[in-house]
Enzyme design. Sequence first.
Site, PDB file in Angstrom:
ATOM      1  N   GLY A  84       0.791  -1.235   0.000  1.00 19.93           N
ATOM      2  CA  GLY A  84       0.000   0.000   0.000  1.00 19.93           C
ATOM      3  C   GLY A  84       0.818   1.276   0.000  1.00 19.93           C
ATOM      4  O   GLY A  84       0.346   2.307   0.476  1.00 19.93           O
ATOM      5  N   SER A  85       2.027   1.239  -0.590  1.00 23.89           N
ATOM      6  CA  SER A  85       2.800   2.493  -0.616  1.00 23.89           C
ATOM      7  C   SER A  85       2.102   3.535  -1.494  1.00 23.89           C
ATOM      8  O   SER A  85       2.137   4.731  -1.187  1.00 23.89           O
ATOM      9  CB  SER A  85       4.246   2.244  -1.079  1.00 23.89           C
ATOM     10  OG  SER A  85       4.294   1.877  -2.428  1.00 23.89           O
ATOM     11  N   ASN A  86       1.449   3.090  -2.564  1.00 23.19           N
ATOM     12  CA  ASN A  86       0.674   4.053  -3.378  1.00 23.19           C
ATOM     13  C   ASN A  86      -0.527   4.577  -2.604  1.00 23.19           C
ATOM     14  O   ASN A  86      -0.818   5.770  -2.648  1.00 23.19           O
ATOM     15  CB  ASN A  86       0.205   3.392  -4.679  1.00 23.19           C
ATOM     16  CG  ASN A  86       1.290   3.361  -5.721  1.00 23.19           C
ATOM     17  OD1 ASN A  86       1.608   4.379  -6.324  1.00 23.19           O
ATOM     18  ND2 ASN A  86       1.892   2.189  -5.916  1.00 23.19           N
ATOM     19  N   ARG A 104     -12.625 -13.085  -1.570  1.00 23.95           N
ATOM     20  CA  ARG A 104     -12.989 -13.058  -2.993  1.00 23.95           C
ATOM     21  C   ARG A 104     -14.467 -13.439  -3.171  1.00 23.95           C
ATOM     22  O   ARG A 104     -15.201 -12.819  -3.940  1.00 23.95           O
ATOM     23  CB  ARG A 104     -12.105 -14.052  -3.760  1.00 23.95           C
ATOM     24  CG  ARG A 104     -12.415 -14.113  -5.256  1.00 23.95           C
ATOM     25  CD  ARG A 104     -11.831 -15.353  -5.874  1.00 23.95           C
ATOM     26  NE  ARG A 104     -10.382 -15.356  -5.835  1.00 23.95           N
ATOM     27  CZ  ARG A 104      -9.603 -15.040  -6.877  1.00 23.95           C
ATOM     28  NH1 ARG A 104     -10.147 -14.703  -8.024  1.00 23.95           N
ATOM     29  NH2 ARG A 104      -8.299 -15.070  -6.779  1.00 23.95           N
ATOM     30  N   LEU A 150      -5.155  -7.077  -6.447  1.00 22.31           N
ATOM     31  CA  LEU A 150      -4.779  -8.174  -7.339  1.00 22.31           C
ATOM     32  C   LEU A 150      -5.913  -9.123  -7.722  1.00 22.31           C
ATOM     33  O   LEU A 150      -5.683 -10.081  -8.450  1.00 22.31           O
ATOM     34  CB  LEU A 150      -3.595  -8.947  -6.734  1.00 22.31           C
ATOM     35  CG  LEU A 150      -2.350  -8.069  -6.492  1.00 22.31           C
ATOM     36  CD1 LEU A 150      -1.191  -8.892  -5.952  1.00 22.31           C
ATOM     37  CD2 LEU A 150      -1.920  -7.309  -7.746  1.00 22.31           C
ATOM     38  N   ASN A 161      -7.117   2.366 -12.285  1.00 18.53           N
ATOM     39  CA  ASN A 161      -6.101   1.392 -11.861  1.00 18.53           C
ATOM     40  C   ASN A 161      -4.721   1.908 -12.242  1.00 18.53           C
ATOM     41  O   ASN A 161      -4.576   2.648 -13.209  1.00 18.53           O
ATOM     42  CB  ASN A 161      -6.337   0.055 -12.588  1.00 18.53           C
ATOM     43  CG  ASN A 161      -5.322  -1.019 -12.202  1.00 18.53           C
ATOM     44  OD1 ASN A 161      -5.031  -1.219 -11.024  1.00 18.53           O
ATOM     45  ND2 ASN A 161      -4.775  -1.715 -13.190  1.00 18.53           N
ATOM     46  N   HIS A 167      -0.967   0.463 -13.340  1.00 13.49           N
ATOM     47  CA  HIS A 167      -0.278  -0.753 -13.787  1.00 13.49           C
ATOM     48  C   HIS A 167       1.220  -0.439 -13.910  1.00 13.49           C
ATOM     49  O   HIS A 167       1.579   0.594 -14.475  1.00 13.49           O
ATOM     50  CB  HIS A 167      -0.837  -1.217 -15.130  1.00 13.49           C
ATOM     51  CG  HIS A 167      -0.299  -2.552 -15.531  1.00 13.49           C
ATOM     52  ND1 HIS A 167      -0.763  -3.731 -14.995  1.00 13.49           N
ATOM     53  CD2 HIS A 167       0.714  -2.889 -16.362  1.00 13.49           C
ATOM     54  CE1 HIS A 167      -0.063  -4.741 -15.498  1.00 13.49           C
ATOM     55  NE2 HIS A 167       0.837  -4.250 -16.328  1.00 13.49           N
ATOM     56  N   ASP A 203      -6.851  -4.765 -17.851  1.00 10.07           N
ATOM     57  CA  ASP A 203      -5.781  -3.881 -18.322  1.00 10.07           C
ATOM     58  C   ASP A 203      -6.049  -3.255 -19.695  1.00 10.07           C
ATOM     59  O   ASP A 203      -5.118  -2.892 -20.411  1.00 10.07           O
ATOM     60  CB  ASP A 203      -4.421  -4.610 -18.369  1.00 10.07           C
ATOM     61  CG  ASP A 203      -3.923  -4.963 -16.972  1.00 10.07           C
ATOM     62  OD1 ASP A 203      -4.340  -4.306 -16.002  1.00 10.07           O
ATOM     63  OD2 ASP A 203      -3.117  -5.906 -16.853  1.00 10.07           O
ATOM     64  N   GLU A 208       5.241   6.014  -9.821  1.00 11.70           N
ATOM     65  CA  GLU A 208       3.868   5.867  -9.302  1.00 11.70           C
ATOM     66  C   GLU A 208       3.598   6.878  -8.191  1.00 11.70           C
ATOM     67  O   GLU A 208       2.567   7.560  -8.186  1.00 11.70           O
ATOM     68  CB  GLU A 208       3.660   4.437  -8.779  1.00 11.70           C
ATOM     69  CG  GLU A 208       3.711   3.405  -9.888  1.00 11.70           C
ATOM     70  CD  GLU A 208       3.410   1.990  -9.422  1.00 11.70           C
ATOM     71  OE1 GLU A 208       2.881   1.225 -10.221  1.00 11.70           O
ATOM     72  OE2 GLU A 208       3.714   1.645  -8.265  1.00 11.70           O
TER      73      GLU A 208
HETATM   74  C1  GAR Z   1       2.314  -1.207  -7.749  1.00  7.88           C
HETATM   75  O1  GAR Z   1       3.555  -1.182  -8.403  1.00  7.88           O
HETATM   76  C2  GAR Z   1       1.178  -1.355  -8.761  1.00  7.88           C
HETATM   77  O2  GAR Z   1       1.465  -0.748  -9.983  1.00  7.88           O
HETATM   78  C3  GAR Z   1       1.117  -2.845  -8.903  1.00  7.88           C
HETATM   79  O3  GAR Z   1       1.280  -3.344  -7.608  1.00  7.88           O
HETATM   80  C4  GAR Z   1       2.182  -2.472  -6.900  1.00  7.88           C
HETATM   81  C5  GAR Z   1       1.600  -2.186  -5.528  1.00  7.88           C
HETATM   82  O4  GAR Z   1       2.536  -1.504  -4.737  1.00  7.88           O
HETATM   83  N1  GAR Z   1      -0.143  -3.247  -9.488  1.00  7.88           N
HETATM   84  C6  GAR Z   1      -0.265  -4.274 -10.329  1.00  7.88           C
HETATM   85  O5  GAR Z   1       0.671  -4.998 -10.637  1.00  7.88           O
HETATM   86  C7  GAR Z   1      -1.676  -4.491 -10.863  1.00  7.88           C
HETATM   87  N2  GAR Z   1      -1.662  -5.340 -12.042  1.00  7.88           N
HETATM   88  P1  GAR Z   1       2.115  -0.805  -3.372  1.00  7.88           P
HETATM   89  O6  GAR Z   1       1.283  -1.838  -2.586  1.00  7.88           O
HETATM   90  O7  GAR Z   1       3.395  -0.497  -2.675  1.00  7.88           O
HETATM   91  O8  GAR Z   1       1.313   0.408  -3.706  1.00  7.88           O
END
Ligand code: GAR
Length: 186
Positions: free
Chosen positions: A12-14, A58, A84, A101, A103, A144, A173
């Site tokens: 969850g850093s984003n 899920r 995911l 989303n 990617h 996607d 990101e």
């Molecule tokens: C991110 O890099 C995001 O782009 C990717 O998961 C990571 C989550 O990082 N998403 C995918 O691959 C979706 N197909 P985070 O938990 O540190 O935010």
Amino acid sequence: MIRLAILASGSGSNAEKIMEHFQGSSKAQVGLVGSNKADAFVLERAKKFGVPTFTFSRKEMDAGVLLAKLQEEKIDWVILAGFLLKIPDELIRAFSDHMVNIHPALLPKYGGKGMYGVHVHEAVKASGDTETGITIHLVNEHYDEGKIIFQAATPVTPEDTPDTIAQKVHALEHRYFPEVIESLLG
Ligand code: GAR
């Protein structure tokens, strides 16, 4: 006030950058962080910001439990930040043009089933590509393939490993996702 929900399955850093960005905003607030993993670190990050959390399986998501929660919380936009699971069509339709989303590659390259997280960066490394990047897109019923809103690229050198590629992608990101979300809100 526009209400955002973030869905994430892992660190969850984003999500953290998004919560930071909208903290104190008069335009939008993160009203909910949802995860399909009860031990996902994103839930700790949400607590730090005082954002309510919601976990679901899920099976529950497919049965409409998540959609009901998002409606009950009066959520306007759903942000997928490292989520995911495949989103049920009913949920996508309910947030048509209001679900976004991120990617970790330059779609249409390295998209589709199984292409997430480190798998993407391993595929980029194996390909010998000289650049990779991020794609922020609207979510539709096809994995996607929703409308691309924003892309940014970063060079890949022969010295890069999947790990260093991941770091470069994460940096992009964190830099762009919150502001691209804000621009989408109008
Ligand atoms: C991110 O890099 C995001 O782009 C990717 O998961 C990571 C989550 O990082 N998403 C995918 O691959 C979706 N197909 P985070 O938990 O540190 O935010």
